[in-house]
Design an enzyme around this catalytic site. Sequence first.
Site, PDB file in Angstrom:
ATOM      1  N   GLY A 149       0.855  -1.190   0.000  1.00 12.82           N
ATOM      2  CA  GLY A 149       0.000   0.000   0.000  1.00 12.82           C
ATOM      3  C   GLY A 149       0.885   1.231   0.000  1.00 12.82           C
ATOM      4  N   ARG A 150       0.336   2.317   0.539  1.00 11.55           N
ATOM      5  CA  ARG A 150       1.093   3.583   0.515  1.00 11.55           C
ATOM      6  C   ARG A 150       2.418   3.454   1.267  1.00 11.55           C
ATOM      7  NH1 ARG A 150      -4.291   5.885   1.392  1.00 11.55           N
ATOM      8  NH2 ARG A 150      -3.890   5.083   3.462  1.00 11.55           N
ATOM      9  N   ILE A 151       2.361   2.824   2.456  1.00 13.86           N
ATOM     10  CA  ILE A 151       3.595   2.714   3.251  1.00 13.86           C
ATOM     11  C   ILE A 151       4.554   1.733   2.583  1.00 13.86           C
ATOM     12  CG2 ILE A 151       4.552   2.010   5.484  1.00 13.86           C
ATOM     13  CD1 ILE A 151       1.842   2.954   6.733  1.00 13.86           C
ATOM     14  N   ARG A 231       0.786  -4.604  12.623  1.00 16.82           N
ATOM     15  CA  ARG A 231       0.132  -4.695  13.921  1.00 16.82           C
ATOM     16  C   ARG A 231       0.576  -6.008  14.543  1.00 16.82           C
ATOM     17  NH1 ARG A 231      -0.878   0.121  13.836  1.00 16.82           N
ATOM     18  NH2 ARG A 231      -2.949   1.068  13.864  1.00 16.82           N
ATOM     19  N   GLU A 260      -0.089  -5.055  23.431  1.00 15.33           N
ATOM     20  CA  GLU A 260       0.831  -3.930  23.404  1.00 15.33           C
ATOM     21  C   GLU A 260       0.598  -3.068  24.636  1.00 15.33           C
ATOM     22  OE1 GLU A 260       1.853  -2.466  19.375  1.00 15.33           O
ATOM     23  OE2 GLU A 260       1.126  -0.572  20.199  1.00 15.33           O
ATOM     24  N   HIS A 279       5.959   1.101  19.240  1.00 16.13           N
ATOM     25  CA  HIS A 279       4.971   1.630  18.298  1.00 16.13           C
ATOM     26  C   HIS A 279       5.314   3.079  17.903  1.00 16.13           C
ATOM     27  CE1 HIS A 279       0.559   0.975  16.914  1.00 16.13           C
ATOM     28  NE2 HIS A 279       1.134   1.880  16.144  1.00 16.13           N
TER      29      HIS A 279
END
Length: 316
Positions: A149-151, A231, A260, A279
């Site tokens: 995707g974008r990342i 994630r 987390e 994170h």
Amino acid sequence: MPRVPVMADPMPPLFHELLGDGYEVLPWDLQPGSASLERAVGIITYSHPKVDGALLDRMPNLKVVSNHGVGVDHINVPDAEARKIPVGNTPGCLDAATADLTMALILATARNVVVGDRYARSPEFTHYDPSILIGHEVSGTTLGIIGLGRIGRQVARRALAFDMRVLYFNRTRNEDAEQDLNVTYVPFDDLLGQSDFIALNCPLTRETTGLISGPQFALMKKSAILVNMARGPVVDHAALYDALKSGQIAGAGIDVTDPEPLPRDHPLLSLGNLVITPHLGSASDRTRRRMMEMTIENLNAGVTGQPLSWQVRSPK
Ligand code: DGY
């Protein structure tokens, strides 16, 4: 002018400053009889508090949920849609920062940056010794990106600048990206087997939960390094521990965990071939400020009944 009540989990001073005087920020209070639930017209989710239909049903005046961040796995979007409450997020502005940290974890893990830092501060470091902490070369190796995707595309651009061969796997093949970026689509198992570094840059969905577990580690090279910027639940942590401990893979860099944070006595935290960050994917000053601005822009739109600039829609 009366101030607009919004419920938010604790946010930093800059966020309050950017919100301005037009809003009254109410605490994240879920107790019976909570004034926040009764009065709030908007919700800001800053650090991933859970939002679902049960919560929304307790908020009679709610018009919008505005999330600080792009990932909305903590928000039940279909529940919100069923109640005609738009959900906003902040896509795009954090791609570069998150891709930068993906590279940072690749480099830190491969080149012993964290172990080296500890050693260089310790009394054991008495002289230059060319035989210690020999890491894995990053330049010229193969990176497999899961989630283009974008990342993921930003990660690919950076990796290409490191002369890496870039493979990717994505739910849908992206031929435009292949042309623009010189990245190669391969089936999932082939990516696992051929990559020196595997970067997880996908969203958390039903399909990606537990995507990397024992059978997937078994396909990886013994010299492979896994980086999780997605994630925590995308990776089975017990299987990750086994793979790192047994030498099934060489190392891992993880920015996210499940839960987390991990319990302080979690076995993963005892491993020297794991680099872990709390994170920090989008945690750069410029990106975090832009995320706040976008969150507020969505909030402003939602409380006045306008379309959100960045609205999350559940897949049809
Ligand atoms: C995101 O944008 O999803 C980051 O993880 C911060 O929430």
